[in-house]
Each structure stands twice: as structure tokens, then as C-alpha cells.
Design an enzyme around this catalytic site. Structure first.
Site, short mmCIF file in Angstrom:
data_model
loop_
_atom_site.label_atom_id
_atom_site.label_comp_id
_atom_site.label_asym_id
_atom_site.label_seq_id
_atom_site.Cartn_x
_atom_site.Cartn_y
_atom_site.Cartn_z
CD GLU A 144 -7.87 5.52 -2.28
OE1 GLU A 144 -7.19 6.23 -1.52
OE2 GLU A 144 -8.89 4.91 -1.93
CD GLU A 194 -4.61 2.49 0.43
OE1 GLU A 194 -4.32 1.45 -0.21
OE2 GLU A 194 -4.87 3.56 -0.13
#
Ligand code: 3HC
Ligand code: NAI
Length: 691
Positions: free
Chosen positions: A109, A129
Site C-alpha cells: 500500500e 490481508e
């Protein structure tokens, strides 16, 4: 004298380029000091007139592996990753992510917030995730679809797939694959960089076709490990088209925080660390692994073939031995079948399949094993046969070669005792299908040498298996617990339940399959033979279920004979309820004088789980498994226990104590004479202390 804390983030200047180096071993996770360092340095460099370009780069073996998962059990301390990302976007200078090793989760990210991403060819990027029960929480669900479209973003995020750099470039999620030293490449890249910002947050989301979107959502929901996280990830990704960027990020973050606190995420995080801990054996930490360059496999049946493929896939030569040509041909057909399906399914090219098969040496001549460094025996499950095979192997193998058995239940020490090299003998218990299942029980015999165990762990890594150490004992960890569970489920049949009720209660709990469907799939004759072998050791006063023997006496061995606990007409793979079996069960109940009663799904689940928990406590006390978490790793990875529940012991540690003890009381009363109660209290306390 107070020592000053050294920041894990430092800046190294080369002319007008500033390298922001993240140095937080072992994997540069974004622990709080890293976040603080990144925010501080990026903010300072943004205002530094001597700097034209900023490069984010990792020290050591990787870029950034993502959030420090250990911090997820408590409220996250500031600054958080979105603040770093905001600082990168706010900075008017171009920021380059120079990726080697891995850029995962929050690490990727951060890379997505940069203006350019370059990576070494072997680097991986991804947003894993959901495998930890959360969704990307720092804009990943918003920036990724702006590069790939919603459908591809759903595929990548809900699978948690790690994408190698060349594919990542094809998908447009990194901008370049660079060879040579990453820092050198980043320097070159920075020099030729157009001095412009390229904020992904400002891009439009490319349109995905309705069909691609539908397919991506369907695939995502199929076999998801963490259903809630997958569902919320899909919503969040679709928000990238529905909501303004900032608003969608707020919704994403709220979902991430909520999921982070869920039991599902706690369970998956627990398993993440448990899997790594399982391979740790404190008393042999210094032992050095022996080199393994050539492998032998004895027996080319169901297991031997799969084991051979595991090694061939890792590029190792395999000598495959059978007792006669016919059996060898059948084994070869099985192996070729695995590779043919691999090619057809697009998992490898025909050239790759050929290369791997080229390393296979099938033969009937045991002497061909003389060069093997490791030989794995996978012949029939019979002590006398295995001992005779071990004697023969011992005579042929060179000194220092390791001799392993794939036995499901038998005593490794009894096998070692017939050889001249008991220190070189151990169990390597693969799971079926051996080339696919990750779990590997490494069984340590009384005499097994430390370096033999270390070698087994290294071999496991080479063939990409998940090793768990077990000690010698009937069925080791997994089969011992599974046998106790299956027998208890059979006792419930005699008390009033039917196979389909038990199976559907257990699948409703989350198990991949119920115990009776599993029995039919793997063959009831195997359990039957084990029962016959163990019959002399059984106390005749103890309760023991009878129906399975009746089924086997009637030639019902499961799917392979078209009938077992269920009926499989015309080669069907899903069984149908068979009234004949239910009548057989009623008859056994009547013969035993049991008044049948109905069971609720919850009763079945608690009784079955209490059995697993109790048996686990017993084997932990005997030292068969070293840690409660090892038991959970085995049940989740080898027996279809739902990972989002963490394994039977983790699950029990999260239930009210009274409920667990009450279930154990019910189990004890139902089992009756001879029931052995394990020290469950201690096991649960031990687990809770870890958290
Ligand atoms: N947090 C804390 N510790 C971590 C960690 C993490 N994210 N990743 C790895 N570690 C630890 C391991 O527990 C291990 O510790 P140990 O030596 O004490 O056992 C050590 O680092 C080395 O890890 P591996 O044995 O796994 O090393 P490998 O070299 O085989 O693999 C890796 C490296 C590919 C980076 C692998 O560790 C990995 O996949 N890590 C997890 C990555 C991940 O899931 N990241 C996403 C986190 S969630 C997130 O970022 C949320 C965000 O959206 C806000
Ligand atoms: P299988 O019956 O499919 O294969 C055994 C093979 O060994 C046969 O092909 C046979 O010809 C060969 N064989 C027998 N004696 C031999 C000898 N002296 N030399 C060379 N080859 C010989 O059996 P399967 O299922 O592959 O099981 C093998 C072992 O693996 C057993 O110990 C079993 O308990 C264990 N195991 C089985 C699992 C399963 O799901 N089938 C799972 C894990 C372990």
C-alpha cells in the site's frame, strides 16, 4: 548510561536523491517506530530544497512485508500507515518504491502511494490481508482497482495472491522490472525520472466487464478461508467506483479496524505464528542439515507417487522403486496423470512437466538407491512388511543416508530397531494427496539424531511443506486425534444420530467434510484393519462402536466399492443417504440395548470438539506434540478444520470455560468406562497466556 533508541528508518543522500532506508529485521514490518521514522523523514525531505527525488528502499532481504501483525492484538498506536501514505501523496517531489524481496499488505500500500514502483525480477507484491482475516486498511482496495479495474483487484485481494514482479508489470501494478542491484537500479531510475507526481488516488477506475466482475466475485466466494473478510473486501473494492476516493478510504479503514478485532482475524494471526513456531526444536538448534541431492521413494502407490511428485516439483532427482513391473507402471501412470492435469489446468507448461519427469528414475532394483541421500518408504501399512523393507534398505543405503517412513500410525522406533542406523531413521508423514497437501508430520524417534531432524526441516522447506514435529505414538498427532473423534462420532450413531446428521453438523461448524464422508473417501478398510490390529490392546469393558465392522463385513469399503456410510450409485462422488445403513445402525443400537434419541447439531459439534480437545490434552501431556499450537496447525492443515476458527484448542480457549468443561463432562459420561480425561484446563491457560 541510557542508550538512545536507533530509528529503524534512516536517510542516505546521494546528490539530490534521498534514499529512505527501512531497516527493521527480519522483514521490515511497519512496526510503530518504522511508521514514526517514515513519517518524520518523508515530511522533512518534502521541505528539503536539496532533494529532488525520494526513493523508499528496504535494508536486508526485503522491501516491507506489511503491518507488524504482532501489534494487531492491541489498539494501533499513531502514526498509522494512512498518515505515511498521506505524507507521500502530499509531497510535491516524486517518490519511488524500489522493491526487492516482498512488498506485501501495508508495504505494498505504501508502494502504491508512491509515484513509481520498480522491482527486481524475483520480488513479490500483493495484498494478503484476507488471509489474516482483515482487508487492506491503507487504501489498497482503492488504489489497486485504479490500476487494474475492479474485477482483477477482486481476484488479487480476495485470494491474497503474491504476484511475481514480471506478472505485476503485465498487470500494470508496478512500472518496471529491473535487473542487478536494486539500489543501483533505483539510482538510475531516479536520475531519468520525469519530475512529476503520479497520484493513483487521482485516477479513474478502468471499467471491468459485467461478466469479468461476476466471475471474479463468484471465484472469490468459492472456498474462501476468511469469509467475512472476503465479503467486506469485495464491498470495499466496489466502493472505488461508487464513492469518492477519500470517502471510500474511510469506509475501508473502518472495516479493517473492525475485522482486526474479530475472533476470525485473531485465529488466522495465531495460525500465522503457530505455523512458523511448529518447525522450531529448541534442543537441536545448532545441528547442521545434511545435504540432500538425490531422493529415493519406495512404493509407488497413492502416497509414494504423490511424494515423488513433491520432490520432482522441487527439481530433485527421484529413484522410484516398486515390487513388480505392474505396480510400477500403475505408479508411473499416476505420476504422468498428475503432470498431465497440471499442464491442462495451466499450472505448468508441457516443457516444465517434461523437465520434472526427466528427473524420475523408475526401477525394480533396490540397489539403485545406493546414491540416495534420503529414502522415504511408502509401502503397505503393515509392521512386518515395513520392517523387512527397512532391513533391506539398511543393507543397500550408503552411510549417512536418511531412512524415513510415511507410516500413518506405526511405531518408528520399532522400524529403527531393525536397522544398523537408528539415529538416521525418522517418520515423514505426508498427507493425501501428497503433492498438494502442505502438512508434513516429522516424527522424531527415540534415537533420531538432531541433524537428521534439521535435515527433515530443510527438506520440508525445499518441497514447500509445513513441518510439525511429533513424537512416536499410535497415529502421532493428527491421526490420533482424528481416530478418537471418528470413534466418538460412531458412538453417537449408536445413541441415535445418523451419518448425514453428524456430517452436516460438522460441515456447518466449518469442517471441509464430515467424518463419514471422509471415511468413505479414504476407504473404510483402512480403519477396519487398524481396529483389528489394535483389538488385542483394547479393554473389553470399554465401549466400542460396531457399525463400521458391519459395513466392512458387507464389503462396503466406501466410494471405491460404490457403498460405505453412504451409497455412490454409478460412480457418483457425492454420497446419498442409504436406508440400509440406517437400518444397520438401528439394529446395532437395539442389540446393545440403547434407546435411540435425537441429537441437535450443536450437541454433535460440542461432543466431537470436546473429543478433539481432550485427546489433544492427553497427547500433549505425553509429549507427542510439543505445543498446543502444533496440534492446531496439524488439524487445520491436514484435517480440514476451519482455519478461521484457529484449530480446536484455539477455539476452545475462546469459549466460556464452563461450556468447555460441561462438554467434557458430557463426553466422559457418554463414553463411560475407561474414559481418560486430559488436562484441558492447563492447555487452555497455556494458550491464553500467549495472547
Ligand atoms: N509481522 C510480524 N512478524 C512478521 C511478519 C509481519 N507482517 N511477517 C513475518 N514476520 C516474522 C515471522 O514471524 C518470522 O519470525 P520468526 O523468525 O521469529 O519466526 C520472521 O518474520 C521471518 O518470517 P518468515 O519465516 O515468514 O520468512 P520468509 O523469508 O519465509 O518470508 C515473508 C518472508 C514473505 C515476508 C513472509 O514472512 C510473509 O508473508 N509475511 C506476512 C506478510 C503479510 O501477511 N503482510 C500483510 C500484513 S497485514 C497488513 O499489512 C495490513 C495493512 O493493510 C494495514
Ligand atoms: P498403496 O497400497 O496405494 O501403495 C503401497 C505400494 O507399495 C503398492 O504399490 C505396493 O506395490 C508397494 N509395495 C509393497 N511392498 C513393497 C516393497 N517391498 N517394495 C516396493 N514396493 C512395495 O498404499 P498408500 O495409500 O500409498 O500407503 C502407503 C503408506 O502411506 C502406508 O504406510 C500408509 O499408511 C501411508 N499413508 C497413507 C495415506 C493415504 O491417505 N493413503 C496418508 C498418509 C500415509
Amino acid at each position: 548510561m541510557a542508550t538512545q533508541q536507533v530509528s529503524p528508518v534512516r536517510v542516505e543522500r546521494e546528490d539530490d536523491i534521498a534514499f529512505v532506508v527501512i531497516d527493521n529485521p527480519p522483514v521490515n514490518a511497519t512496526s510503530q517506530p518504522v511508521r514514526e521514522g517514515l513519517l518524520r523523514e518523508i515530511s522533512a525531505l518534502a521541505d528539503d530544497a536539496g532533494v529532488s527525488t525520494i526513493v523508499l528502499i528496504g535494508a536486508g532481504k526485503t522491501f516491507i512485508a506489511g503491518a507488524d501483525i504482532r501489534e494487531f492484538d492491541r489498539p494501533l498506536r499513531d502514526p498509522q500507515v494512512p498518515a505515511i501514505i498521506a505524507a507521500i501523496e502530499k509531497c510535491e517531489k516524486p517518490v519511488v518504491a524500489a522493491i526487492h524481496g516482498a512488498a506485501l499488505g501495508g508495504g505494498f500500500e505504501i508502494a502504491l502511494a508512491c509515484d513509481d514502483r520498480i522491482a527486481t525480477p524475483d520480488a513479490v507484491v500483493g495484498l494478503p490481508e484476507v488471509t489474516l482475516g482483515v482487508i487492506p486498511g491503507a487504501g489498497g482496495t482503492q488504489r489497486l482497482p485504479r490500476l487494474t479495474g475492479v474485477a482483477t483487484a477482486i481476484e488479487l485481494i480476495t485470494s491474497g495472491r503474491r504476484v511475481k514482479a514480471p506478472e505485476a508489470q503485465r498487470l500494470g501494478i508496478i512500472d518496471g522490472v529491473v535487473s542487478g542491484d536494486i539500489r543501483e537500479a533505483a539510482r538510475r531510475h531516479a536520475r531519468h525520472l520525469a519530475k512529476r507526481k503520479r497520484r493513483l488516488s487521482a485516477l479513474f477506475v478502468p471499467v471491468s466487464s459485467d461478466e469479468a466482475l461476476k466471475k471474479a466475485i463468484e471465484n472469490a466466494n468459492k472456498g474462501a478461508r476468511a469469509r467475512t473478510a472476503v465479503k467486506e473486501a469485495i464491498e470495499a473494492i466496489q466502493n472505488s467506483e461508487r464513492l469518492p476516493f477519500g470517502e471510500a478510504c474511510v469506509v475501508e479503514r473502518a472495516s479493517f479496524q473492525r475485522l482486526r478485532e474479530s475472533e476470525e482475524s485473531a485465529a488466522l494471526r495465531y495460525l500465522f505464528f503457530a505455523e512458523r513456531e511448529a518447525a522450531r526444536i529448541p534442543d537441536i538448534a545448532d545441528a547442521v542439515a545434511r545435504p540432500i541431492a538425490a531422493v529415493g521413494v519406495l512404493g509407488a502407490g497413492t502416497m509414494g507417487s504423490g511424494i515423488a511428485v513433491s520432490f520432482l516439483d522441487a527439481g530433485l532427482p527421484v529413484t522410484l522403486i516398486e515390487q513388480d513391473q505392474e505396480a510400477l507402471d500403475r505408479g508411473l501412470e499416476r505420476i504422468h496423470g498428475i503432470y498431465d492435469r497440471g499442464v491442462q489446468g495451466g499450472r505448468m507448461t508441457s516443457q516444465e512437466a517434461e523437465q520434472r519427469l526427466h528427473q524420475l528414475r523408475p526401477t525394480l532394483d533396490l540397489k539403485q538407491l545406493v546414491q540416495s541421500d534420503l529414502v522415504i518408504e511408502a509401502v503397505f501399512e503393515d509392521m512386518a512388511i515395513k520392517q523387512s523393507v527397512f532391513r533391506e534398505l539398511d543393507a543397500v543405503l550408503k552411510g549417512g543416508a536418511i531412512l524415513a517412513s510415511n507410516t500413518s500410525y506405526l511405531n518408528i522406533d520399532a522400524l529403527a530397531s531393525v536397522t544398523s542406523r537408528p539415529a538416521d531413521v525418522l517418520g515423514l508423514h505426508f498427507f493425501s494427496p501428497a503433492n498438494i497437501m502442505r502438512l508434513l508430520e516429522v516424527v522424531r524417534g527415540a534415537a533420531t539424531a538432531g541433524d537428521v531432524l534439521t535435515t527433515a526441516l530443510a527438506v520440508a522447506k525445499t518441497i514447500r511443506k509445513l513441518p510439525v514435529i511429533a513424537r512416536v505414538g499410535e497415529g502421532f498427532i493428527g491421526n490420533r486425534i482424528y481416530s478418537a473423534y471418528r470413534i466418538q462420532c460412531e458412538l453417537m450413531l449408536e445413541e441415535g444420530a445418523y451419518p448425514d446428521e453428524v456430517d452436516s453438523a460438522m460441515t456447518a461448524f466449518g469442517l471441509a467434510m464430515g467424518p463419514f464422508a471422509v471415511g468413505d473417501l479414504s476407504g473404510l478398510d483402512i480403519s477396519w484393519r487398524t481396529r483389528q490390529r489394535l483389538a488385542p490392546t483394547r479393554d473389553p469393558k470399554a465401549r466400542f462402536p460396531q457399525v463400521l465392522d458391519r459395513l466392512c463385513e458387507a464389503g462396503r469399503f466406501g466410494q471405491k466399492t460404490g457403498a460405505g456410510w453412504y451409497r455412490y450409485p454409478d460412480g457418483a462422488r457425492r454420497g446419498t443417504v442409504d436406508p440400509e445403513v440406517n437400518a444397520m445402525i438401528d439394529k446395532v443400537s437395539a442389540e446393545k440395548g440403547i434407546t435411540r434419541r435425537s441429537f441437535t447439531a450443536e450437541e454433535i459439534q460440542w461432543r466431537a470438539l470436546a473429543t478433539m480437545i481432550n485427546e489433544a490434552a492427553l497427547l500433549l501431556a505425553e509429549g507427542i506434540a510439543a505445543r498446543p499450537s502444533d496440534v492446531d496447525v496439524v488439524l487445520v492443515n491436514g484435517y480440514g478444520f476451519p482455519p478461521q476458527k484457529g484449530g480446536p484448542l484455539f477455539w476452545a480457549s475462546r469459549r466460556p470455560r464452563e461450556q468447555v468443561f460441561q462438554a467434557l463432562d458430557v463426553l466422559a459420561a457418554a463414553t463411560g468406562y475407561g474414559f481418560q480425561r486430559g488436562g484441558v484446563e492447563g492447555v487452555i491457560e497455556n494458550l491464553q497466556k500467549r495472547e
